[in-house]
Design an enzyme around this catalytic site. Structure first.
Site: not given
Ligand code: NAD
Length: 399
Positions: A146, A284, A313, A332
């Protein structure tokens, strides 16, 4: 094997008898070449509600035909909830970030048979990852399922905050026509500086989707993007989050929640932002300090805050983000469109098929394996846990 699946409640009026669209568009893969989920089979119709209790993620037939027990419930908070009762002898637990079953250390300690925690979606912070590592419980999520759904939501929220859509829509619903009221906080996005905290799957897709609006794009991430992408999007990379927020009109937050990012946007960081900036947080809720956001909106340090993630949540009915000024919050939903549900239900099935067939689960779906962060977990998370305070979720009363 006993599988415990925690899903959100059915629609108040019962399961839909029909849906707006007869079918979903056909996708062939993700932008980086990763394939869509590849289960051997599925037992649901793509485009139907799967994330609620009666939807069962389309898993019942498959699990029962293979001799397994499936328990599905939405009763997940409070000491005497059904999920706490069933976790004690479950082998596998499945939960969605939208309606998370907070798998705290205490619950993991009570789960004597637990081997696997699957996130039906992306973001496994509702699992105490440190406790999972300590207890040798593997954690998987459906990476990419997603990410692009969320990026679409981010674009919608940036536009709706900056153009002040919610206010204008409310005026129409109330029968009004005062255009001056409707536009006194409304701007164009064109020419603005837009920055993302993290440019992973979501952050990068959000940058790509914003590019045609003729904006200046910025990012901060602990992993730098390839030079070719920085050139393609004319990106400005920042070594620190402070450097990026100081120059951006809009900041979108797209990193996972883990100990390094918890409470990142506190009063101190918000005060380093450009005055009157906007925040869109679909990552988050706990990455932003609840009180700091509300008071920055009141003072005007922030012009708007939107997103769809809260902590905990469901958010308590009196959560201050429900009533603070100039917010554009949703409950959400960004990653659980009917389109996304199809992908993560298929991804969960793929993970279960691997687990039951003693096959390796994809590296990109892996968060914790054999007591360590691994795969996407090693790239995107840090050790430790972020579940403290989650018991507050029991304060939510159904309406
Ligand atoms: P991903 O793993 O592709 O990307 C995460 C990125 O965060 C990576 O590039 C990583 O290097 C970076 N990162 C991690 N820790 C960091 C820090 N301390 N400082 C800077 N950068 C940092 O994941 P994604 O698919 O892009 O998803 C990211 C997040 O979005 C998920 O972990 C989740 O919490 C959230 N998400 C929310 C929904 C929603 O429905 N609202 C859906 C999917 C994901």
């Amino acid at each position: 094997m006993k599988v415990l699946c925690i899903l959100y409640d059915d629609p108040k009026g019962g399961m839909p008898k029909n849906y707006p669209l007869a079918e979903l568009p056909k996708l062939t893969g993700y932008p980086d070449g990763q394939t869509l989920p590849t289960p051997e089979n599925i037992d649901f119709n793509p485009g139907e509600l799967l994330g609620c209790v009666s939807g069962e993620l389309g898993l019942r037939k498959f699990l029962e035909e293979n001799g397994h027990e499936l328990v599905v419930t939405s009763d997940k908070d409070g000491d005497n909830c059904e999920a706490n009762h069933h976790i004690k002898d479950a082998d596998v637990v499945i939960s969605q970030p939208f309606f998370p079953f907070y798998l705290t250390r205490e619950k993991i300690d009570s789960a004597k048979n637990l081997k696997l925690a699957i996130t039906a979606g992306i973001g496994s912070d509702h699992v105490d990852l440190q406790a999972a590592m300590d207890n040798n419980i593997d954690v998987f999520e459906v990476t990419y399922c997603n990410s692009r759904s969320v990026a679409e939501h981010i674009v919608m929220m940036i536009l709706s905050l900056v153009r002040d859509y919610h206010n204008q829509h409310r005026i129409v619903n109330e029968g009004g026509w005062n255009i001056a009221d409707a536009v006194q906080r409304s701007y164009d996005v064109e020419g603005m500086h837009i920055g993302t905290v993290a440019a992973g799957r979501i952050g990068l897709d959000a940058l790509r989707k914003m590019k045609p609006f003729d904006v200046h794009l910025h990012y901060f991430d602990r992993h730098r993007l390839p030079e070719s992408i920085e050139k393609e999007l004319n990106l400005t990379f920042h070594e620190t989050v402070e450097s990026m927020v100081a120059v951006c009109d809009v900041v979108t937050i797209n990193c996972p929640l883990h100990p390094e990012t918890e409470n990142l946007f506190d009063t101190e960081l918000i005060n380093k932002m450009k005055k009157g900036a906007y925040i869109v947080n679909t990552a988050r809720g706990k990455i932003c300090n609840r009180e700091a956001i509300a008071s920055a909106l009141k003072s005007g340090q922030l012009s708007g805050y939107a997103g769809d993630v809260w902590f905990p949540q469901p958010a308590p009915n009196d959560h201050i983000w429900r009533t603070m000024p100039n917010h554009g919050m949703t409950p959400h939903t960004s990653g659980t469109s009917l389109s996304a549900q199809t992908r993560y239900a298929a991804g969960v099935r793929e993970i279960l098929e691997c687990f039951m067939g003693n096959k390796e689960v994809r590296n990109e779906y892996t968060i914790v394996k054999d007591g360590k962060l691994a795969g996407t977990g090693a790239h995107s998370y840090s050790e430790g846990s972020a579940t403290s305070g989650s018991e507050e979720a029991q304060k939510y009363k159904k309406m």
